[in-house]
Design an enzyme around this catalytic site. Structure first.
Site, short mmCIF file in Angstrom:
data_model
loop_
_atom_site.label_atom_id
_atom_site.label_comp_id
_atom_site.label_asym_id
_atom_site.label_seq_id
_atom_site.Cartn_x
_atom_site.Cartn_y
_atom_site.Cartn_z
N ASP A 186 0.87 -1.18 0.00
CA ASP A 186 0.00 0.00 0.00
C ASP A 186 0.90 1.23 0.00
OD1 ASP A 186 -1.95 2.06 0.65
OD2 ASP A 186 -3.23 0.43 1.39
N ASP A 187 0.49 2.27 -0.73
CA ASP A 187 1.34 3.46 -0.79
C ASP A 187 1.12 4.38 0.41
OD1 ASP A 187 -1.24 3.74 -2.07
OD2 ASP A 187 -0.66 5.82 -2.41
N ASP A 205 -1.24 -59.51 9.59
CA ASP A 205 -1.35 -58.72 8.35
C ASP A 205 -2.60 -57.85 8.38
OD1 ASP A 205 0.92 -59.81 7.42
OD2 ASP A 205 0.01 -61.00 5.80
N ASN A 220 1.48 -61.74 16.18
CA ASN A 220 1.75 -62.85 15.26
C ASN A 220 1.77 -64.19 16.00
OD1 ASN A 220 1.96 -61.57 12.78
ND2 ASN A 220 4.09 -60.99 13.14
N MET A 258 -5.32 1.28 -5.58
CA MET A 258 -4.96 2.64 -5.98
C MET A 258 -3.57 3.01 -5.49
SD MET A 258 -7.89 4.80 -6.86
CE MET A 258 -8.41 5.87 -5.55
N ASP A 308 -3.05 -3.26 -2.46
CA ASP A 308 -3.89 -2.08 -2.64
C ASP A 308 -4.07 -1.82 -4.14
OD1 ASP A 308 -5.25 0.30 -2.07
OD2 ASP A 308 -3.39 1.46 -2.21
N ILE A 314 4.66 -50.33 16.06
CA ILE A 314 3.63 -51.01 16.85
C ILE A 314 4.29 -51.75 18.02
CG2 ILE A 314 1.76 -52.70 16.83
CD1 ILE A 314 1.30 -52.03 13.93
N GLU A 349 6.42 -53.42 10.87
CA GLU A 349 5.32 -52.78 11.63
C GLU A 349 5.73 -51.36 11.99
OE1 GLU A 349 8.12 -53.40 13.48
OE2 GLU A 349 6.96 -53.49 15.37
P1 GH3 Z 1 8.46 -53.57 20.21
O1 GH3 Z 1 7.40 -53.06 21.12
O2 GH3 Z 1 9.81 -53.49 20.81
O3 GH3 Z 1 8.41 -52.88 18.89
O4 GH3 Z 1 8.15 -55.12 19.99
P2 GH3 Z 1 7.84 -55.85 18.63
O5 GH3 Z 1 7.45 -57.23 18.95
O6 GH3 Z 1 6.81 -55.06 17.87
O7 GH3 Z 1 9.18 -55.71 17.86
P3 GH3 Z 1 10.01 -56.66 16.94
O8 GH3 Z 1 10.80 -55.75 16.06
O9 GH3 Z 1 10.76 -57.65 17.79
O10 GH3 Z 1 8.98 -57.48 16.09
C1 GH3 Z 1 8.35 -56.97 14.96
C2 GH3 Z 1 7.49 -58.07 14.43
O11 GH3 Z 1 6.71 -57.60 13.31
C3 GH3 Z 1 8.28 -59.23 13.92
C4 GH3 Z 1 7.75 -59.53 12.56
O12 GH3 Z 1 7.44 -60.88 12.39
C5 GH3 Z 1 6.48 -58.71 12.49
N1 GH3 Z 1 6.21 -58.31 11.12
C6 GH3 Z 1 6.98 -57.53 10.31
N2 GH3 Z 1 6.40 -57.39 9.09
C7 GH3 Z 1 5.24 -58.10 9.14
C8 GH3 Z 1 4.20 -58.33 8.19
O13 GH3 Z 1 4.20 -57.88 7.05
N3 GH3 Z 1 3.15 -59.10 8.59
C9 GH3 Z 1 3.09 -59.62 9.85
N4 GH3 Z 1 2.03 -60.36 10.18
N5 GH3 Z 1 4.06 -59.42 10.75
C10 GH3 Z 1 5.12 -58.67 10.42
MG MG Z 2 7.24 -53.14 17.22
MG MG Z 3 9.87 -52.78 14.88
#
Ligand code: GH3
Ligand code: MG
Ligand code: MG
Length: 457
Positions: A9-10, A345, A336, A55, A53, A329, A371
């Site tokens: 703006d001027d 999975d 598993n 103008m 502005d 996770i 995971e």
């Molecule tokens: P933390 O709390 O220390 O992370 O414990 P954790 O058991 O999650 O850790 P860890 O790294 O020991 O294990 C990871 C597991 O994830 C092991 C492996 O079999 C599983 N996993 C990895 N990829 C896949 C997948 O594509 N499918 C399945 N079902 N399991 C998987």
């Molecule tokens: Mg883990």
């Molecule tokens: Mg892990």
């Protein structure tokens, strides 16, 4: 959201007034007192938005806007023309010059902040798209459609109003290439919103014939319209209804009686924003990116992440920090071991779904490995990133994962490490820092979000 605003703006007192108002809302304000100065500043260091502005002696605002829009360095920076109230023809001229919106003097605070925020948000979505396009090109997967360059956005619009000249306004929108439905009936409107999807909805909240605010809240409660922008039409001076409409989730508003050019520009802005949001979402689903996607979860894979992070980090600065969440996770091997690999999975797939539901389209979610997942939050400071991380942590913890084979409810928690960067470092370095934070989150008991604390220099 902090944004850099250039006020042009001027008249020094006008500049100072806008500067004070914007700074009070935590915007970073730069100023220019003439057209040439503005052009130089915008070219050298593009801000997030320009308040211009009309103008000014020498080069007027229209000419400045026209030149800015021709300069590739800053053509994408939104421009808001600040015009005098008694000159409606200015709006048409502004549109022709490429302006993105208008404000009339004296500038009303509520509309200024609403407009500035909305345009800045749109610009960051555009930039995110641009960065993803760059990443794709680097990986040899260019996609010409991604940015829909130069295309004026069009879409399906629902217009709910009882005005006698509604057909004329519907015509205006149809002539721009939109697929328009108009109604003045509450129930018909509700049926339309349930049976069709729309790219924008315009609803009057000042009609004596139907309860527009209730319609607005019904629209906002409908998950399939979550990303559909809503523009509320409000009788001039009805501040109470306006505040309620914005509270209920209206994305923008227009005062009645409607001004045609203002109407057209607001609708276009909302349609463009919808287009960017849709493109960002499609980005995850596009078939051509199979090589960049993780097959189990459909998220981007590690290869894409590393490349994209490099692109994002190149654009990071102290004003535009990039944050990263790395999530692992907890005790996933137990899932598993207890329920089998197939159930594991399924948990991973659902985990990815919860992740995507709880971030914005502009954020990028990847499966980093087994995971482990990573979310990239561009233009996000570490505090906000922690809030997002906490939201994700809770979204995982709050309900067990339902799997079918074997039929089970599996409770899961996640640990999250957060790190941020203001640029000048590699993606590997940033990931390493986030990983250290994750390691601490694991060590301190899991199911928590820990931010990496920058080491003292
Ligand atoms: P933390 O709390 O220390 O992370 O414990 P954790 O058991 O999650 O850790 P860890 O790294 O020991 O294990 C990871 C597991 O994830 C092991 C492996 O079999 C599983 N996993 C990895 N990829 C896949 C997948 O594509 N499918 C399945 N079902 N399991 C998987
Ligand atoms: Mg883990
Ligand atoms: Mg892990």
């Amino acid at each position: 959201m902090t944004a850099r605003v250039l006020v042009v703006d001027d008249i020094p007192v006008n500049v100072r007034l806008l500067e004070a108002k914007l700074s009070a809302e935590y915007f970073h304000v730069q100023t220019a007192s003439g057209g040439q100065e503005a052009l130089t500043k915008v070219h050298d260091d593009p801000p997030d938005i320009v308040l211009l502005d009309v103008m000014m002696p020498g080069m007027d605002g229209f000419e400045v806007c026209r030149r800015m829009k021709q300069d590739p360095a800053c053509a994408h920076v939104p421009v808001v023309m600040v015009t005098a109230l008694d000159q409606p023809s200015d709006r048409v001229k502004g549109l022709d010059a490429g302006a993105d919106d208008f404000l009339t003097k004296p500038v009303d605070d509520l509309s200024m902040f609403a407009r500035v925020r909305s345009l800045v948000r749109m610009k960051s979505m555009f930039e995110e798209l641009r960065m993803r396009e760059e990443t794709r090109q680097t990986l040899g997967l260019s996609d010409a459609n991604a940015l829909a360059k130069g295309r004026d956005p069009t879409g399906a619009i629902l217009f709910i109003d009882d005005r006698l000249d509604l057909p004329l306004w519907l015509d205006t929108l149809s002539c721009l290439g939109n697929d328009v439905t108009g109604t003045s009936d509450f129930d018909a409107a509700l049926t339309h919103t349930r049976e069709h999807s729309y790219d924008a909805i315009i609803v009057s909240v000042s009609s004596p014939l139907f309860d527009g605010l209730r319609l607005l809240s019904e629209i906002r409660a409908n998950p399939s319209l979550r990303n559909t922008p809503v523009i509320a039409l409000v009788a001039a001076g009805d501040h109470r209804k306006l505040a309620q409409a914005l509270d209920l989730g209206a994305n923008d508003y227009l005062h009645l009686p409607l001004d045609r050019s203002e109407f057209v520009v607001r609708v276009k802005t909302q349609l463009r924003k919808k287009m960017y949001t849709d493109l960002l979402r499609q980005n995850v689903q596009r078939g051509m990116e199979m090589a960049l996607r993780d097959h189990l979860t459909g998220l981007f894979n590690r290869r894409y992440l590393s490349q994209h992070l490099e692109t994002v980090l190149k654009c990071a600065s102290p004003a535009k920090p990039v944050s990263l969440l790395i999530m692992d996770i907890d005790y996933f091997s137990r899932v598993n071991n207890t329920y089998g690999h197939l159930a594991g999975d399924e948990v991973l797939r659902q985990f990815a779904g919860r992740l995507v539901e709880n971030i914005r389209g502009i954020d990028l979610a990847c499966r980093y490995g087994g995971e482990e997942f990573v979310v990239v939050l561009s233009d996000t400071d570490p505090n906000v990133a922690c809030v997002v991380g906490e939201r994700l942590r809770r979204a995982v913890e709050k309900a067990a994962f339902q799997v079918e084979q074997p039929s089970a409810q599996i409770p899961v928690t996640v640990s999250i490490g957060v790190a941020s960067s203001t640029g000048g470092e590699s993606s590997a370095a940033l990931l390493r820092r986030a990983d250290q934070a994750l390691y601490r989150a694991k060590g301190e008991g899991r199911n928590r979000v820990i931010a990496e604390i920058a080491e003292a220099a």
